[in-house]
Design a protein around this motif. Structure first.
Motif, PDB file in Angstrom:
ATOM      1  N   ALA A  35       0.826  -1.207   0.000  1.00  0.00           N
ATOM      2  CA  ALA A  35       0.000   0.000   0.000  1.00  0.00           C
ATOM      3  C   ALA A  35       0.861   1.257   0.000  1.00  0.00           C
ATOM      4  O   ALA A  35       0.564   2.233  -0.705  1.00  0.00           O
ATOM      5  CB  ALA A  35      -0.931  -0.006   1.212  1.00  0.00           C
ATOM      6  N   ARG A  36       1.953   1.240   0.774  1.00  0.00           N
ATOM      7  CA  ARG A  36       2.843   2.402   0.796  1.00  0.00           C
ATOM      8  C   ARG A  36       3.465   2.641  -0.576  1.00  0.00           C
ATOM      9  O   ARG A  36       3.581   3.791  -1.029  1.00  0.00           O
ATOM     10  CB  ARG A  36       3.952   2.206   1.845  1.00  0.00           C
ATOM     11  CG  ARG A  36       3.506   2.421   3.280  1.00  0.00           C
ATOM     12  CD  ARG A  36       4.712   2.556   4.203  1.00  0.00           C
ATOM     13  NE  ARG A  36       5.503   1.323   4.212  1.00  0.00           N
ATOM     14  CZ  ARG A  36       5.307   0.308   5.051  1.00  0.00           C
ATOM     15  NH1 ARG A  36       4.323   0.377   5.937  1.00  0.00           N
ATOM     16  NH2 ARG A  36       6.061  -0.768   5.011  1.00  0.00           N
ATOM     17  N   GLU A  54       9.986  -7.173  -6.573  1.00  0.00           N
ATOM     18  CA  GLU A  54       9.672  -8.026  -5.422  1.00  0.00           C
ATOM     19  C   GLU A  54       8.252  -7.818  -4.897  1.00  0.00           C
ATOM     20  O   GLU A  54       7.769  -8.586  -4.066  1.00  0.00           O
ATOM     21  CB  GLU A  54      10.686  -7.793  -4.289  1.00  0.00           C
ATOM     22  CG  GLU A  54      10.562  -6.452  -3.570  1.00  0.00           C
ATOM     23  CD  GLU A  54      11.242  -5.301  -4.306  1.00  0.00           C
ATOM     24  OE1 GLU A  54      11.258  -4.177  -3.766  1.00  0.00           O
ATOM     25  OE2 GLU A  54      11.774  -5.536  -5.416  1.00  0.00           O
ATOM     26  N   GLN A  55       7.569  -6.772  -5.396  1.00  0.00           N
ATOM     27  CA  GLN A  55       6.194  -6.501  -4.955  1.00  0.00           C
ATOM     28  C   GLN A  55       5.209  -6.527  -6.125  1.00  0.00           C
ATOM     29  O   GLN A  55       4.082  -6.062  -5.994  1.00  0.00           O
ATOM     30  CB  GLN A  55       6.118  -5.118  -4.283  1.00  0.00           C
ATOM     31  CG  GLN A  55       6.872  -5.003  -2.985  1.00  0.00           C
ATOM     32  CD  GLN A  55       6.633  -3.651  -2.324  1.00  0.00           C
ATOM     33  OE1 GLN A  55       5.887  -2.810  -2.809  1.00  0.00           O
ATOM     34  NE2 GLN A  55       7.270  -3.434  -1.189  1.00  0.00           N
ATOM     35  N   ARG A  56       5.613  -7.099  -7.249  1.00  0.00           N
ATOM     36  CA  ARG A  56       4.807  -6.934  -8.457  1.00  0.00           C
ATOM     37  C   ARG A  56       3.395  -7.510  -8.304  1.00  0.00           C
ATOM     38  O   ARG A  56       2.412  -6.870  -8.665  1.00  0.00           O
ATOM     39  CB  ARG A  56       5.520  -7.563  -9.658  1.00  0.00           C
ATOM     40  CG  ARG A  56       4.834  -7.275 -10.979  1.00  0.00           C
ATOM     41  CD  ARG A  56       5.785  -7.463 -12.132  1.00  0.00           C
ATOM     42  NE  ARG A  56       6.759  -6.394 -12.212  1.00  0.00           N
ATOM     43  CZ  ARG A  56       8.071  -6.589 -12.312  1.00  0.00           C
ATOM     44  NH1 ARG A  56       8.565  -7.804 -12.323  1.00  0.00           N
ATOM     45  NH2 ARG A  56       8.892  -5.554 -12.392  1.00  0.00           N
ATOM     46  N   ALA A  57       3.282  -8.736  -7.770  1.00  0.00           N
ATOM     47  CA  ALA A  57       1.947  -9.325  -7.611  1.00  0.00           C
ATOM     48  C   ALA A  57       1.113  -8.505  -6.642  1.00  0.00           C
ATOM     49  O   ALA A  57      -0.086  -8.305  -6.834  1.00  0.00           O
ATOM     50  CB  ALA A  57       2.045 -10.775  -7.145  1.00  0.00           C
ATOM     51  N   ARG A  58       1.755  -8.001  -5.577  1.00  0.00           N
ATOM     52  CA  ARG A  58       1.031  -7.184  -4.601  1.00  0.00           C
ATOM     53  C   ARG A  58       0.540  -5.878  -5.219  1.00  0.00           C
ATOM     54  O   ARG A  58      -0.614  -5.487  -5.040  1.00  0.00           O
ATOM     55  CB  ARG A  58       1.931  -6.869  -3.399  1.00  0.00           C
ATOM     56  CG  ARG A  58       1.680  -7.728  -2.197  1.00  0.00           C
ATOM     57  CD  ARG A  58       2.693  -7.444  -1.118  1.00  0.00           C
ATOM     58  NE  ARG A  58       4.012  -7.941  -1.489  1.00  0.00           N
ATOM     59  CZ  ARG A  58       5.111  -7.742  -0.760  1.00  0.00           C
ATOM     60  NH1 ARG A  58       5.045  -7.037   0.351  1.00  0.00           N
ATOM     61  NH2 ARG A  58       6.260  -8.232  -1.138  1.00  0.00           N
ATOM     62  N   VAL A  59       1.435  -5.208  -5.946  1.00  0.00           N
ATOM     63  CA  VAL A  59       1.049  -3.943  -6.577  1.00  0.00           C
ATOM     64  C   VAL A  59      -0.072  -4.172  -7.592  1.00  0.00           C
ATOM     65  O   VAL A  59      -1.052  -3.420  -7.645  1.00  0.00           O
ATOM     66  CB  VAL A  59       2.269  -3.282  -7.254  1.00  0.00           C
ATOM     67  CG1 VAL A  59       1.834  -2.138  -8.168  1.00  0.00           C
ATOM     68  CG2 VAL A  59       3.232  -2.751  -6.190  1.00  0.00           C
TER      69      VAL A  59
END
Length: 405
Positions: A206-207, A335-340
């Motif tokens: 989220a950040r 490292e955050q692609r799926a989350r983003v």
């Protein structure tokens, strides 16, 4: 064994071909077979989208941890079994509004876990040209939707059971395609993040999205699109076809196919044009024109003209959707692609239930065409505010890749 990009595009084609069938059959069963009122049509369509609002962010965290290919394959396998259950209910004459809602919730769960995993895989098969791969994926998406819509338009002749059986087979084909891909090994940063609890991982994602002004703006326009465009498309359009034009399942299929054809036309044009540096500006212009066209569909009383405007509306969407997705794919840390991408999908799918209820209630109060007009005006207002208050209009892809997260 299929090449990675071919396997990925095959999986997307299978999902959206099946989705095209579902869009027509689901709307046909609820609006024309069960003859549900506008408010309950909105509730049924909301049930397809509600799990996305509740689960997709957690699904994005899990995909980064357990593997994007693995999660995508299992999610699509679950989705492939659901049409068989609904086909059985139709065959034994147990179809009811409750059955449709339960089916919608289960399919929504499958979609919620599939979407961030599938989107996270795109960069790993795209190579150096992410924007072109996004366009190719969008072309497969909407091209196979047309085939799905066209086949589902035969529901009056073939029966819902046959359509649902074919939908199941197509979804299972996509599972096979995912199994042709290699699992993406997490990098060191992903492994470190994997020690965090789920909420901490969500906060980190989220950040990343909130602190980047471009990501934040894309999310805001996505929320507006979910509220105003999706509600008009999956609630307003079927109600207009039923209440204004006395249409059939074939008319619904043609309507959906024309919309997807418009999307395909503009995506083919973008592929021929090549790289679009001003992706943010293209997004805003396409969405603004789409809002005006949507508003116009609510003002016409001729079915042929109505369908033509839906086709033009699709052309606008075929520019907007690849541009917004490209921006998010390019900006997302690996490292955050799926989350983003789960936040990106959440901004659209999470707003979808609100949009379906909003349009359903407006249709009850003012009529379906008036509801569509109000949705178009609301979307246009949001775009004016976004254009004046964000860097989206001025951004270039070469510049945003160098921006801090």
């Amino acid at each position: 064994m299929l090449q990675p990009k071919t396997a990925y595009l095959t999986a997307i084609s299978a999902w959206y071909g099946a989705f095209g069938m579902q869009s027509v059959v689901f709307a046909w069963l609820v609006t024309m077979v069960l003859r549900e009122p506008a408010e309950r049509v909105g509730l049924a369509q909301m049930s397809l989208l509600l799990p996305g609002m509740l689960l997709i962010l957690i699904a994005g965290v899990l995909a980064d941890r357990i593997g994007q290919r693995r999660q995508a394959a299992w999610s699509q396998l679950f989705a492939g079994l659901m049409p068989l259950v609904l086909a059985l209910a139709v065959y034994v004459q147990a179809l009811s509004f409750t059955v449709m809602v339960v089916y919608a919730l289960l399919m929504g769960c499958a979609s919620a876990f599939l979407t961030p995993a599938r989107d996270g895989l795109l960069n790993h098969v795209a190579g150096s040209n992410v924007q072109r791969t996004v366009m190719q994926a969008s072309l497969c998406q909407f091209g196979f939707q047309i085939l799905g819509y066209s086949f589902a338009g035969l529901a009056d002749q073939l029966g819902a059971e046959i359509i649902l059986l074919v939908q199941s087979v197509v979804l299972l084909l996509g599972v096979w395609a995912y199994l042709q891909l290699r699992e993406v090994a997490p990098n060191a940063t992903s492994i470190e993040h994997g020690q965090e609890d789920v909420l901490a991982s969500l906060r980190a994602g989220a950040r990343t999205v909130i602190y980047n002004p471009l990501m934040r703006t894309v999310m805001l326009q996505n929320i507006a699109m979910g509220c105003f465009f999706m509600g008009a498309f999956i609630v307003g359009f079927p109600l207009v076809m039923r209440d204004v034009f006395a249409g059939s399942s074939g008319d619904l299929a043609v309507l959906n196919a024309l919309n997807s054809l418009g999307l395909v036309v503009s995506i083919l044009a973008l592929l021929r044009l090549g790289f679009v540096a001003r992706a943010g500006r293209a997004l805003v212009v396409a969405q603004a024109l789409g809002s005006l066209v949507l508003l116009s569909t609510g003002l016409v009383g001729n079915q042929t003209l109505f369908m033509f405007l839906v086709f033009v509306w699709g052309i606008c969407g075929g520019i907007a959707m690849p541009m917004s997705r490209t921006l998010m794919q390019q900006l997302a840390p690996p490292e955050q692609r799926a989350r983003v991408m789960s936040f990106y999908a959440f901004s659209f799918m999470g707003a979808g239930p609100i949009g379906t209820l909003f349009c359903g209630y407006l249709a009850d109060l003012f009529g379906p065409q008036q509801a569509i007009v109000i949705s178009g005006v609301c979307m246009l207002s949001v775009l004016v505010i976004i254009s004046l208050s964000s860097p989206l209009w001025r951004s270039k892809l070469e510049q945003i890749q160098a921006q801090p997260e």
